[in-house]
Design a protein around this motif. Structure first.
Motif, short mmCIF file in Angstrom:
data_model
loop_
_atom_site.label_atom_id
_atom_site.label_comp_id
_atom_site.label_asym_id
_atom_site.label_seq_id
_atom_site.Cartn_x
_atom_site.Cartn_y
_atom_site.Cartn_z
N LEU A 139 98.64 -37.04 -82.33
CA LEU A 139 98.17 -37.19 -83.71
C LEU A 139 97.59 -35.89 -84.24
CD1 LEU A 139 96.41 -40.68 -83.44
CD2 LEU A 139 98.55 -40.16 -84.60
N PHE A 140 96.81 -35.22 -83.41
CA PHE A 140 96.19 -33.95 -83.81
C PHE A 140 97.26 -32.90 -84.10
CE2 PHE A 140 94.21 -29.88 -82.36
CZ PHE A 140 93.34 -29.74 -83.42
N LEU A 141 98.28 -32.82 -83.24
CA LEU A 141 99.32 -31.82 -83.43
C LEU A 141 100.16 -32.12 -84.67
CD1 LEU A 141 100.52 -31.34 -79.74
CD2 LEU A 141 98.93 -29.93 -81.03
N LEU A 142 100.44 -33.39 -84.92
CA LEU A 142 101.18 -33.74 -86.13
C LEU A 142 100.40 -33.35 -87.38
CD1 LEU A 142 102.64 -37.24 -85.16
CD2 LEU A 142 103.90 -35.10 -85.45
N CYS A 143 99.10 -33.54 -87.33
CA CYS A 143 98.25 -33.14 -88.45
C CYS A 143 98.32 -31.63 -88.67
CB CYS A 143 96.82 -33.60 -88.20
SG CYS A 143 95.66 -33.13 -89.51
N LEU A 144 98.25 -30.87 -87.59
CA LEU A 144 98.30 -29.41 -87.72
C LEU A 144 99.66 -28.94 -88.20
CD1 LEU A 144 96.33 -28.22 -84.53
CD2 LEU A 144 95.50 -28.52 -86.86
N ILE A 145 100.74 -29.58 -87.73
CA ILE A 145 102.08 -29.19 -88.17
C ILE A 145 102.22 -29.42 -89.67
CG2 ILE A 145 104.53 -29.77 -88.01
CD1 ILE A 145 104.09 -30.29 -85.04
N LEU A 146 101.75 -30.57 -90.15
CA LEU A 146 101.82 -30.85 -91.57
C LEU A 146 101.00 -29.84 -92.38
CD1 LEU A 146 101.70 -34.74 -91.89
CD2 LEU A 146 103.56 -33.21 -92.52
N PHE A 147 99.82 -29.50 -91.87
CA PHE A 147 98.98 -28.52 -92.57
C PHE A 147 99.68 -27.17 -92.67
CE2 PHE A 147 95.86 -25.07 -92.31
CZ PHE A 147 95.14 -25.31 -93.46
N GLN A 148 100.36 -26.78 -91.61
CA GLN A 148 101.01 -25.48 -91.59
C GLN A 148 102.29 -25.46 -92.41
OE1 GLN A 148 99.92 -22.75 -90.23
NE2 GLN A 148 101.64 -21.38 -89.79
N VAL A 149 103.06 -26.57 -92.33
CA VAL A 149 104.41 -26.55 -92.91
C VAL A 149 104.41 -27.12 -94.33
CG1 VAL A 149 106.77 -27.39 -92.60
CG2 VAL A 149 105.42 -26.69 -90.62
N THR A 190 104.45 -22.82 -84.75
CA THR A 190 103.54 -23.97 -84.71
C THR A 190 104.25 -25.20 -84.15
OG1 THR A 190 102.41 -23.08 -86.66
CG2 THR A 190 102.03 -25.39 -86.12
N ILE A 191 105.45 -25.47 -84.65
CA ILE A 191 106.18 -26.66 -84.17
C ILE A 191 106.52 -26.50 -82.69
CG2 ILE A 191 108.32 -27.97 -84.46
CD1 ILE A 191 108.27 -27.10 -87.42
N TRP A 192 107.01 -25.34 -82.31
CA TRP A 192 107.42 -25.15 -80.92
C TRP A 192 106.22 -25.15 -79.97
CZ3 TRP A 192 111.60 -26.11 -78.54
CH2 TRP A 192 111.85 -25.57 -77.27
N THR A 193 105.10 -24.61 -80.40
CA THR A 193 103.90 -24.64 -79.56
C THR A 193 103.43 -26.08 -79.36
OG1 THR A 193 103.28 -22.48 -80.44
CG2 THR A 193 101.58 -23.72 -79.30
N CYS A 194 103.49 -26.89 -80.41
CA CYS A 194 103.12 -28.30 -80.26
C CYS A 194 104.04 -28.99 -79.25
CB CYS A 194 103.19 -29.01 -81.61
SG CYS A 194 101.95 -28.43 -82.79
N ILE A 195 105.32 -28.69 -79.32
CA ILE A 195 106.26 -29.30 -78.36
C ILE A 195 105.91 -28.86 -76.94
CG2 ILE A 195 108.67 -29.29 -77.65
CD1 ILE A 195 109.42 -29.05 -80.60
N ILE A 196 105.58 -27.57 -76.76
CA ILE A 196 105.22 -27.09 -75.42
C ILE A 196 103.98 -27.79 -74.92
CG2 ILE A 196 104.43 -25.06 -74.16
CD1 ILE A 196 106.24 -23.36 -75.90
N ILE A 197 102.99 -27.96 -75.79
CA ILE A 197 101.74 -28.61 -75.36
C ILE A 197 102.01 -30.06 -74.94
CG2 ILE A 197 99.50 -29.41 -76.20
CD1 ILE A 197 99.36 -26.89 -77.91
N VAL A 198 102.80 -30.79 -75.73
CA VAL A 198 103.09 -32.19 -75.38
C VAL A 198 103.87 -32.27 -74.07
CG1 VAL A 198 104.34 -34.24 -76.15
CG2 VAL A 198 102.98 -32.92 -77.78
N CYS A 199 104.84 -31.36 -73.90
CA CYS A 199 105.60 -31.37 -72.65
C CYS A 199 104.70 -31.09 -71.46
CB CYS A 199 106.72 -30.33 -72.73
SG CYS A 199 108.03 -30.75 -73.90
N LYS A 200 103.82 -30.12 -71.60
CA LYS A 200 102.90 -29.81 -70.50
C LYS A 200 102.01 -31.00 -70.18
CE LYS A 200 102.46 -24.78 -70.65
NZ LYS A 200 101.53 -23.65 -70.71
N MET A 201 101.52 -31.69 -71.22
CA MET A 201 100.64 -32.83 -70.97
C MET A 201 101.39 -33.99 -70.35
SD MET A 201 98.36 -32.63 -74.46
CE MET A 201 97.26 -33.94 -73.97
N LEU A 233 98.04 -22.20 -81.01
CA LEU A 233 98.20 -23.13 -82.13
C LEU A 233 97.03 -23.03 -83.10
CD1 LEU A 233 99.81 -25.50 -83.34
CD2 LEU A 233 98.47 -27.03 -81.90
N LEU A 234 95.81 -22.99 -82.57
CA LEU A 234 94.65 -22.87 -83.45
C LEU A 234 94.67 -21.55 -84.21
CD1 LEU A 234 91.87 -24.34 -81.12
CD2 LEU A 234 93.05 -25.45 -83.03
N LEU A 235 95.15 -20.50 -83.56
CA LEU A 235 95.24 -19.21 -84.25
C LEU A 235 96.27 -19.26 -85.37
CD1 LEU A 235 93.77 -16.55 -83.90
CD2 LEU A 235 95.62 -15.75 -82.45
#
Length: 2036
Positions: free
Chosen positions: A193-203, A424-435, A501-503
């Motif tokens: 949810l947090f990553l989707l929010c950040l993606i929307l904010f960025q894109v 931003t999108i690809w970093t979110c994907i990497i974070i989810v995959c890692k988790m 991502l935060l940066l």
């Protein structure tokens, strides 16, 4: 109380968490529902009655179930257990634990009661409150209203802050919840949810704002669901319900996040989730709407209007609040007035706080705007850099996409926004995959590969490398290559990408915030990417701040290309492998283009290469997937010659050692810089950038435009100009220093090139700086290319140093040493751990390209300086300075000549006046004798009359006629620091401060008394003011201490300022002449530089034109205006040289033209040559603070005496090096430079420079390790040997071989630059040289073909008239005849020289012509002689002429050099004998205290011990005699004034001392000179003596040696030194006798001593009077107590101390400073009569035990009742007493002979006389601790009377009939005192009964059989023991010894006198001496209390003057006058009156 609902809701949640049950679950759900409602306070109020009832119910149930009613209370109701409801019987009912639980629940219930109370209260108040009527508002409520407004504003500020940043708190809490504990699915959903929010904010920002509220509702609902699920899952039956419902196992449910926790984990988990729910609810209901308003980009509110005016502190004085306070003070009612005043005061404080708050808010706002602008410009670079860094730290395929995006986005800016969104999108994907990969159901072992190791022949990896290879050391997880792996803790594994991502989000925030800001303030984004938008190129030269802002804006625009070059070099230095060779090739290609435009055309291709090359290297680091289990081809066979080090150097992928990916960050930084530079190149073609930042082109023809838009900074009109001067003018020399250090730090072939380039540029640097830009850059670019070539070569050589180092070290060591090969990249090997081969060590400290990079940076910087328009000012100034190369010579020559003639005129005037006075005295004397004696006899007896005693009154009658008017020194504007301190001492600090604060009033010329009593008035006037102020200050005594402290601090600051001002003034006085010269030269240089800037052609004769006085401006001349160093035209210089007062006479005598010319001072005052830049520069320098002025004055002092700095460095280098090549320059300094007149020539300085450079190169070459003498064994064998050939030659291999040579070179070139600026570099050309140079310009071909002899002939020509050299010729009289003779002589010499020159030219041409004629004749007559013979003869004549010319060229300068030295008539004589004598005295002291340094085996010797033994060391005697002899010879030469003798003496000493100190002394001492500190100090002081001696020779001896050299000034320092000089024994007498011997005089020795004594006494009185004038004492003021108690008290203490000194000394020397000296040996002996001793034994230190404090207490307790004993004991401490445990058995056998033994037995048995028993003891002490006596003795005798039973018992013991011991009564004393003398007696105080108190002793003879058979015999010895001794003591005789302290060795010589000796020898002598001070004072009043001794002092000086000038008759008469003056008190009184 209004917010009590918050505590109630929190209590509900905590209650439910602590007590987990279904009943408390109701509270949790209830609280969550209330939190989610918007009007939660109102809803909580409504629920408060039900909460109270529910809480009471729970507490009641808990209370009941806590009772001991287990059987009565149920545990189950039907099908439901009561345990899940929380109704559980405690294990121990009615206990403290149960009570605590109930108490905690009651506390929670109490919060419900508080909420209910608040609810009821508000209900009641609402019902009772009536309608509010209108109330009157009074004015007095304004303060409270204003306070409310302030608090309301603060509340709005806090609310806006939380509305803006509370969303960050929620995000932080979400991240904390996600990564706390184990990762489970519900946490991953949170993160999703947090990553989707950040993606929307960025894109998609607008969509993000639309769905944001729904996002918060979703988060709140999901959080409540998680909270309830976790809570309910903790019940016993619920895990089974979940498994049945979901068909999931326990592990799967655990991955979902459902697991049962302990109470603590449950508490932390639910509490954290609850607070997150609370934060999200607050964001949703409280801060969402304000946040949406803030972030609405479509509807932006206008900024709130700022306060129109912020009142300042001074404006607040008239504010409304103060007016209200004033009105309140004048009101009628006192109470109301007081209240209003108090409120107004608090209101004033509040208003001031508001002002401060607004000011602080403005500062914060400005800082925020600045920071946001900086982030807007650079945040994308931060994002790219950190993203790539994360990708390089975790090399994977997923991260490759990030690298690809940002590598393309950097040079191609239009892709940057897309790169941010995709990243931003690809970093979110990497974070989810890692988790997701961290979940337990993911098991890598199921799909990991297990690779098998290859056979040894099928790989070139070693077994160790195979074991560490990624393929074979463990299972290979294929997911690793893609970028995911199992990692714990989870946060450390995911944090890097989460930070990326935060940066990225922060980047979007920055951009949108700036967009919002510009729309809000209606601003337009600047075209140029700058921070300070109002700063452009036109602001660059306005000041330091504007300059700093400009460079903050456009630094990269100006220097980006150089930064890129430096980054390339950085990449090469960091990597040092094969791939970076490509970077080096690109660097060479771009540097060879040279022009900026050509590089700009090449730059896009370079950026594309960097992108492709960076991606290629990242792929190399990524490599193949390890899961394929296939190794790289270069590992397939052991026959492939690629080891791991070579693979690493080639940067190939490898599974054993992968390429180091983090090194690529340097490549990316290079790509980033290159991308920015590409944008700079594009910006340079746009007009907005050109108008704002300025032109960036590198034009090489700027000097041809003759227009420079940059201001002239050479003369420093501001601090920015000073910085420019340092950068543009002096940085060149700093760059050359860096080049030198770069070459000298590394011993390699490359470094030698640096040194040679540096030396070439140092020699020709000034000439190169004057050249046009093309010529400058041609040489400079060659140096840059050489630097780059070295960097690339070192990179290529790293293959040898990193890969094949062992082979090179074994077989090619010379290559390592020649190129300094060692690997600087970590990972290959540890250089310090390599095998130790001393002859081939790796030069670890000399490798790398760090210094090459630093050198490259400075070279690029200097290249930019050369291309700058600012540098044109430097170039024109240097060209003008080159035309002034000899202008300063004429100025200084004129100054010297003028001062010389002024000095001679003063001497002549004084002597003429003295002669006139003595002529009048003679006339009066003759008249006087004619009146007294008959006329017939007076003439006959006058000749025989003694002159020395013929003084009469008439000698003093005409003194008033001839007294010169003494002009008093002008009163100083500001008193000195010492005068201020004295004034503060006399008055106080407040008075001094007030006096300094008063404005200075002009002094009235009519009141002379005020001027005379200047300082006295300054002291007395404040006294009256102080007395008046003391009356007014009595009422304010409370602040007196604080005010005094402040006054003291202010006075100390004033004193510090006065000290700084005084020091600055003194330094300026020392450099006055140089400042005057530089002012004139600066004016000329400024005018010439302006002409050169305009493109005019000028030559070195141009300055003469400045001194031509135009006819229309005659008023510019002032006859009296002339500078000390006058100028430079021929006529004006001759006028100044002649120093004639009449201009017409000067013109007539010197054949001047009728038109006058300016002098230098007139030139400075000329209105036509008034330069505004110089005036502004002068004003700027005057505006400096005093500390900066002091620094500048110190710098000017250094520059004025820079040659002394060079001499010092040369001598220091010689002292440190001490070799043959270093001793050459000091000898040249002492015998050439210091003797050159008037200063060392250009030839000397060039010799010193070239010699130093050659010495450095030679030293550098000999540092290479492949020379045999630099081998380790050779150096070790010759370590410390002074005559090791490389060491004595100065070529020894050393780490600091060149450090002082660099300092020496810097000093020499610094001095050369100063000589060039002062116009002293070249010698002034003579008229003949100028004429020849002019002819050479006209006919260059003749000048080229002229032989060398003609060119050198010009050196003989006299100096041109315009150079003032005519004034330096010999001049006996200053009349016109002498001047005419000089002119005629000079003209004749010039004519003869021209004639000789012409004859020489014809002679040069004769052989050729004559040869041709002879050839014709010989062809006709004799044809045998061939053409070769003629050529041979012609060649012989040419060779002969060449050698003759060379000899003449060498001989003539030497002859002229010595002629100039010996020609003392034209020298400004000086007297430095005092300083030479001081240097000799210091050397004398060094010899005395450090004589051991001049001998071989005397290093540890002591001179006092040697002299005490009547031995004089030879070295000491030789040094003393040598030093004393040189001092005597020097004094004799000084008195005889023989310059030739002094010169010979100087040459002899210089050669002798240098040969002895550097060659003989090391041979004698076997110690290196540089390790002999005493010899170095002696040599340094002797060098100072050599310098002073050379200065004395150069200037000549003074014609007047007036009195002692210490009597030149009349101050305390000279007085103290003079008194000390007189106290030295025999020094005054020796000096006086030497002066009398070597001085021509008519006085006898006694008369001479009389004059010297009178002069000494008069000097002492003169110093006292000058001190009284300088520091006057106010009238009528009593002496201060500090003075009385300070001086008088010290005298009293001194006298009392002397009186009681012997007693105090003898008492304290043994009690306080005395040394404890315990005996080291105690010997006890027992004898019987005169027979052999019976018993003798010794006890050493181990048996001599010191007293302990316990032993001392026992001793005092034993004698406590006896006063005498206690008095004795108290004189000693426990450390003074020892117990000697004497062994009772004799230390030796009893060796008495049988006859003597038999006789002893008979005498004991039958004797009729008494036998004496002798007991003796002796103590031995250590003399090293003090004392004078080593052994102390004592004894005790007792008589054995006839018939005593002891005699019979002893006889029986001797004949063997008795074995029992015999008791000898009263024999052994227990207490013995050991004084410092010889006698050690028993202590009678402790033995009150005397002998009766002695102890009884038992004596026994012991026998023992030894041996067997024929050798059997008996041995005997005696044993002593105390009677009735305790058994543990045995045969020990305890002896308690009281030891007196001894004086330490340092005071032993005084302690040896004793008390009476000290009284006689010291006290009486000092008393007699003191009595001499306090008695017979009245007898000397007449000659010591003289008010004014100026006339007597002048009379003595007149005696010295006439003696020096040879007027010996006048000497006799003046001496007679002096003697008569002392014989006549009346005349003495008249002569010593104060002058009116």
């Amino acid at each position: 109380m209004k917010q009590s609902y918050v505590s109630a809701l929190i209590a509900m949640m905590v209650w439910s968490i602590i007590y987990h049950s279904w009943l408390t679950f109701v509270l949790l759900v209830w609280a969550c529902l209330i939190w989610t409602v918007r009007s939660r306070r109102h809803f909580a109020m409504l629920c408060s009655p039900f909460l109270v009832l529910y809480g009471i119910t729970l507490c009641t149930l808990q209370y009941v179930w806590a009772m001991e009613l287990v059987p009565e209370l149920p545990t189950r109701v039907r099908f439901m257990h009561l345990h899940p409801l929380g109704l559980v019987h405690p294990r121990y009912p009615c206990t403290t634990l149960a009570a605590k639980c109930l108490f905690l629940q009651l506390v929670f219930t109490l919060t419900f009661w508080m909420l209910l109370r608040q609810f009821v209260r508000e209900k009641v108040l609402t019902r009772r409150s009536p309608s509010t009527p209108l109330m009157e508002v009074s004015v007095t409520d304004t303060d409270s209203r204003q306070m409310r407004d302030v608090l309301q504003s603060l509340g709005e500020l806090v609310k806006n802050f939380f509305a803006k940043f509370w969303i960050c708190v929620c995000a932080a809490k979400l991240i904390v919840i996600t990564f706390t504990g184990r990762l489970v699915i519900y946490k991953i959903v949170y993160m999703l949810l947090f990553l989707l929010c950040l993606i929307l904010f960025q894109v998609y920002y607008s969509l993000w704002r639309k769905v944001l509220k729904g996002f918060w509702w979703l988060v709140v609902a999901y959080t409540m669901m998680v909270l309830l699920a976790n809570y309910t899952y903790q019940f016993e039956d619920f895990p089974m319900y979940w498994k049945n419902l979901t068909r999931l196992s326990d592990n799967e449910l655990s991955d979902v996040g459902l697991e049962q926790f302990s109470i603590s984990r449950l508490f932390s988990s639910i509490l954290m989730t609850g607070f997150f729910l609370l934060a999200c609810t607050l964001q949703l209901h409280c801060f969402h709407e304000p946040f949406m308003r803030i972030t609405d980009m479509a509807n932006i509110r206008a900024p709130s209007p700022a306060p129109c005016h912020i009142p300042r502190s001074e404006e607040l004085q008239g504010s409304r609040l103060l007016r209200d306070a004033a009105a309140a003070e004048t009101a009628q009612s006192r109470d109301s007035d007081t209240e209003s005043l108090e409120s107004s005061k608090w209101g004033l404080v509040l208003e001031r706080l508001i002002v401060l708050g607004q000011t602080f808010s403005d500062m914060v706002t400005r800082g925020e705007v600045f920071l946001r602008r900086v982030l807007e410009l650079h945040v994308v670079k931060m994002v790219a850099l950190y993203t790539v860094w994360v990708a390089l730290e975790e090399v994977s395929l997923m991260n490759f996409l990030l690298v690809l995006l940002w590598a393309l986005a950097m040079p191609y800016c239009r892709f940057r926004h897309m790169a941010s969104c995709l990243s931003t999108i690809w970093t979110c994907i990497i974070i989810v995959c890692k988790m997701l990969y961290q979940l337990e159901f993911v098991d890598p072992e199921e799909y990991s590969s297990n690779c098998t190791q290859p056979l040894p022949n099928s790989t070139n990896l070693t077994p160790e490398e195979l074991a560490n290879s990624t393929l074979y050391r463990d299972l290979v997880d294929p997911a690793h290559w893609f970028g995911v792996r199992k990692g714990f803790p989870n946060w450390d594994y995911v944090k890097n990408h989460l930070q990326v991502l935060l940066l990225l989000v922060f980047e979007a925030v920055v951009y949108r915030r700036q967009q919002y800001h510009r729309k809000q303030h209606q601003l337009v984004a600047p075209v140029t990417e700058t921070i300070f938008e109002d700063i452009s190129r036109e602001h660059l030269d306005l000041g330091l701040v504007s300059c700093a802002k400009y460079f903050i804006n456009y630094f990269y625009y100006k220097f980006g290309l150089e930064i890129c070059f430096l980054m390339i070099v950085n990449v090469i230095g960091q990597r040092m492998n094969f791939l970076v060779i490509l970077h080096g090739c690109w660097l060479v290609v771009m540097l060879t283009r040279r022009r900026r435009a050509a590089i700009a055309r090449l730059w896009p291709k370079y950026c594309l290469f960097l992108v492709i090359f960076f991606l290629y290297q990242y792929l190399l680091c990524l490599g193949m997937p390890p899961a394929l289990c296939m190794d790289y081809p270069w590992r397939w066979s052991n026959s492939i010659p690629l080891n791991s080090a070579l693979v690493k150097w080639l940067y190939l992928p490898d599974f054993f050692q992968a390429p180091k990916s983090t090194n690529l960050i340097n490549d990316f930084m290079l790509l980033l810089c290159a991308a920015q530079q590409w944008r700079v190149f594009e910006a340079e073609r746009s007009q907005p950038w050109l108008s704002a930042a300025g032109d960036n082109s590198d034009r090489l023809d700027r000097e041809q435009d003759h227009y420079n838009p940059t201001p002239n900074f050479i003369y420093c009109k501001s601090y920015l100009d000073m910085v420019k001067v340092v950068v543009f003018r002096y940085l060149f020399w700093a760059v050359l220093v860096v080049v030198f250090i770069t070459g000298a730090n590394r011993i390699s072939l490359f470094g030698l090139g640096y040194l040679l380039a540096c030396f070439y540029l140092l020699l020709s640097g000034t000439a190169m700086l004057r050249k046009p830009a093309r010529a400058r850059l041609a040489l400079w670019d060659c140096l840059i290319l050489y630097n780059i070539t070295i960097i690339i070569s070192k990179n290529m050589l790293s293959l040898l140093s990193c890969v094949f180092v062992q082979q090179m070290q074994s077989n090619f060591c010379w290559v390592i040493q020649l190129f300094s090969l060692v690997c600087t990249v970590k990972g290959y090997y540890n250089p310090k751990a390599m095998p130790k081969d001393h002859d081939c060590t790796l030069p670890v400290e000399e490798a790398g390209i760090m210094w090459d990079s630093i050198c490259f940076f400075f070279l690029l910087l200097q290249r930019r300086i050369f291309l700058s328009s600012y540098y044109l000012h430097v170039m024109w100034n240097l060209q003008a300075s080159a035309l002034q190369a000899s202008r300063g010579v004429a100025l200084f020559k004129a100054s010297i000549v003028k001062s010389l003639h002024a000095h001679r005129r003063a001497e002549k005037k004084s002597l003429d006046q003295l002669k006139r006075q003595m002529e009048r005295i003679r006339a009066k004397q003759q008249k006087y004798h004619q009146e007294r004696l008959p006329r017939s006899t007076s003439l006959g007896q006058e000749g025989a009359r003694p002159v020395l005693h013929s003084g009469e009154y008439f000698l003093f009658e005409s003194d008033s006629e001839e007294e010169e008017e003494v002009q008093e020194e002008p009163r100083p504007e500001r008193p000195s620091a010492f005068q201020l301190a004295y004034q503060a001492w006399v008055t106080n600090t407040r008075t001094v401060l007030r006096q300094q604060e008063q404005p200075e009033q002009p002094e009235s010329p009519s009141t002379e008394s005020i001027a005379e009593d200047g300082i006295r008035r300054e002291v007395e006037a404040p006294e009256e003011a102080e007395s008046r102020e003391e009356e007014t200050m009595e009422t304010s005594e409370r602040s007196n201490v604080l005010q005094r402290a402040l006054n003291t601090l202010r006075f100390l600051w004033l004193l510090c300022q006065a000290l700084v001002d005084g020091l600055t003034q003194w330094l300026d006085t020392c450099t006055q002449e140089h400042r005057d010269m530089s002012r004139v030269l600066r004016l000329e240089r400024c005018v010439m530089a302006e002409r050169l800037a305009r493109g005019e052609e000028i030559n070195e004769r141009f300055p003469d034109e400045l001194y031509v006085l135009p006819e229309e401006f005659p008023e510019e001349l002032s006859p009296s205006a002339s500078l000390a160093a006058d100028s430079q035209s021929s006529t004006s210089r001759q006028e100044q040289a002649a120093s004639l007062e009449d201009v017409a006479d000067a013109q007539r005598f010197l054949a001047m033209p009728q038109q006058r010319r300016r002098t230098a001072s007139e030139l400075l005052k000329s209105r036509r040559l008034c330069v505004s830049e110089l005036e502004e520069s002068e004003q700027f320098y005057q505006s400096h603070n005093r500390f900066l002025k002091l620094l500048l004055a110190g710098y000017r002092c250094v520059t004025a005496h820079s040659e002394l700095l060079c001499y010092f460095v040369i001598i220091l280098n010689n002292m440190v090096t001490a070799s043959i090549i270093s001793v050459f320059l000091p000898i040249l300094v002492f015998l050439w430079a210091m003797l050159s007149i008037p200063r060392p020539t250009k030839r000397f300085w060039m010799t010193a420079i070239i010699f130093t450079e050659v010495m450095v190169v030679v030293k550098y070459l000999f540092q290479f390790g492949f020379f045999p003498w630099n081998g380790y064994i050779t150096l070790l064998r010759h370590e410390g040997k002074p005559f090791f050939p490389p060491r004595i030659l100065g070529l020894e291999k050393s780490t600091h071989y060149i450090k002082y040579d660099l300092v020496q070179l810097l000093a020499l070139f610094f001095h050369r630059s100063l000589l060039l600026s002062f116009g002293l570099w070249d010698q002034e050309k003579t008229a003949e040289e100028k004429r020849e140079s002019k002819e050479g310009e006209e006919k260059p071909e003749e000048a080229v073909s002229a032989p060398p002899a003609v060119a050198e002939e010009g050196l003989e020509a006299p100096a041109q008239p315009g150079a003032l050299a005519a004034a330096t010729g010999p001049e006996q009289e200053l009349g016109p005849n002498s001047m005419e003779q000089e002119e005629s002589t000079g003209a004749t010499q010039l004519r003869f020289r021209r004639r000789r020159q012409q004859e020489r030219k014809t002679l040069e041409m004769v052989p050729v012509e004559g040869g041709e004629e002879e050839d014709e004749e010989e062809e006709e007559e004799v044809s045998e002689e061939s053409h070769a013979h003629r050529k041979l003869r012609e060649f012989g004549l040419r060779v002969k002429g060449f050698f003759l010319t060379m000899a003449r060229n060498m001989y003539q300068p030497v002859r002229r050099f010595f002629q100039d030295i010996l020609d003392t008539q034209n020298h400004a004589a000086t007297d430095v004998y005092a300083y030479m004598f001081l240097a000799d005295v210091v050397d004398f002291i060094i010899i005395i205290f450090g004589f051991w340094a001049f001998g071989k085996y005397s290093a540890a010797a002591d001179i006092t011990s040697s002299l005490s033994e009547n031995q004089v060391p030879e070295a000491f005697l030789f040094m003393l005699l040598f030093q004393f002899t040189t001092m005597v010879i020097d004094r004799a030469l000084y008195l005889r004034k023989t310059v030739l003798g002094k010169l010979i003496f100087q040459v002899t000493l210089v050669f002798g001392i240098h040969f002895w100190m550097f060659f003989l002394l090391p041979a004698v001492t076997q110690r290196l000179f540089r390790q002999n500190t005493v010899a170095q100090l002696w040599y340094f002081v002797k060098c100072i003596y050599f310098g002073l001696s050379a200065y004395q020779i150069r200037c000549g001896y003074p014609t007047r040696i007036l009195g002692n050299f210490l009597t030149k000034k009349y101050n305390h320092l000279n007085l103290f030194l003079f008194q000390g000089f007189r106290l030295v024994p025999f020094l005054v007498e020796l000096r006086a006798v030497m002066d009398w011997v070597w001085t021509d005089t008519t006085l006898s020795l006694s008369n001479w001593m009389c004059v010297e004594d009178i002069y000494a006494n008069i000097f002492i009185i003169k110093c006292s009077r000058e001190t009284e004038k300088k520091y006057p004492q106010p009238k009528g003021q009593k002496k201060k107590k500090v003075v009385k108690y300070g001086m008088g008290g010290l005298i009293i203490l001194f006298l009392v101390g002397i009186i009681w000194f012997p007693l105090l000394f003898m008492s304290l020397v043994r009690s306080v400073v005395g040394v404890i000296n315990h005996p080291i040996d105690v010997t006890v002996t027992l004898k019987l009569g005169g027979y052999e001793p019976l018993f003798s034994t010794s006890s050493q230190q181990q048996y001599i035990q010191p007293f302990t404090p316990e032993d001392y207490d026992e001793l005092t307790a034993e004698f406590e009742s006896e006063p005498l004993a206690m008095q004795f004991i108290t004189l000693y401490g426990d450390e003074d007493i020892v117990t000697a445990r004497v062994e009772g058995s004799s230390g030796s056998l009893w060796s008495i002979s049988p006859p003597s033994r038999e006789q002893m037995r008979l005498e004991l048995q039958n004797g009729s006389s008494a036998i004496t028993v002798h007991l003796s003891w002796s103590f031995q002490r250590d003399l090293g601790k003090g004392g004078t006596v080593e052994n102390a003795y004592g004894k005790h005798n007792t008589e054995l009377e006839p018939g005593a039973h002891q005699r019979l018992e002893l006889a029986q013991m001797l004949d063997g009939s008795r074995d029992d011991p015999v008791v000898l009564p009263k024999l052994f004393p227990k207490y013995i005192r050991a004084p410092t003398g010889l006698e050690a007696e028993p202590v009678k105080q402790l033995l009150p009964d005397d002998v009766e108190s002695y102890l009884d002793v038992e004596v026994q003879l012991k026998r023992e059989r030894r041996g067997s058979g024929p050798g059997e015999h008996f041995v005997e010895w005696w044993v002593l023991r105390l009677k009735d001794a305790p058994p543990q003591e045995g045969n020990v005789l305890p002896m308690i010894i009281f030891n007196d302290k001894v004086s330490p060795p340092s005071l032993g010589f005084l302690a040896g006198y004793g008390i009476m000796g000290l009284y006689v020898s010291i006290v009486l002598v000092i008393g007699k001496f003191v009595r001499g001070f306090f008695s017979e004072i009245s007898h000397s009043i007449m000659f010591e209390e003289l008010p004014c001794v100026d006339r007597i002092l002048k009379l003595c000086q007149d005696i010295f003057l006439v003696r020096e000038t040879g007027e010996l008759e006048l000497e006799e008469e003046l001496y007679a006058k002096l003697i008569f003056l002392y014989r006549s008190p009346e005349t003495m009184i008249k002569w010593t009156r104060e002058k009116n």
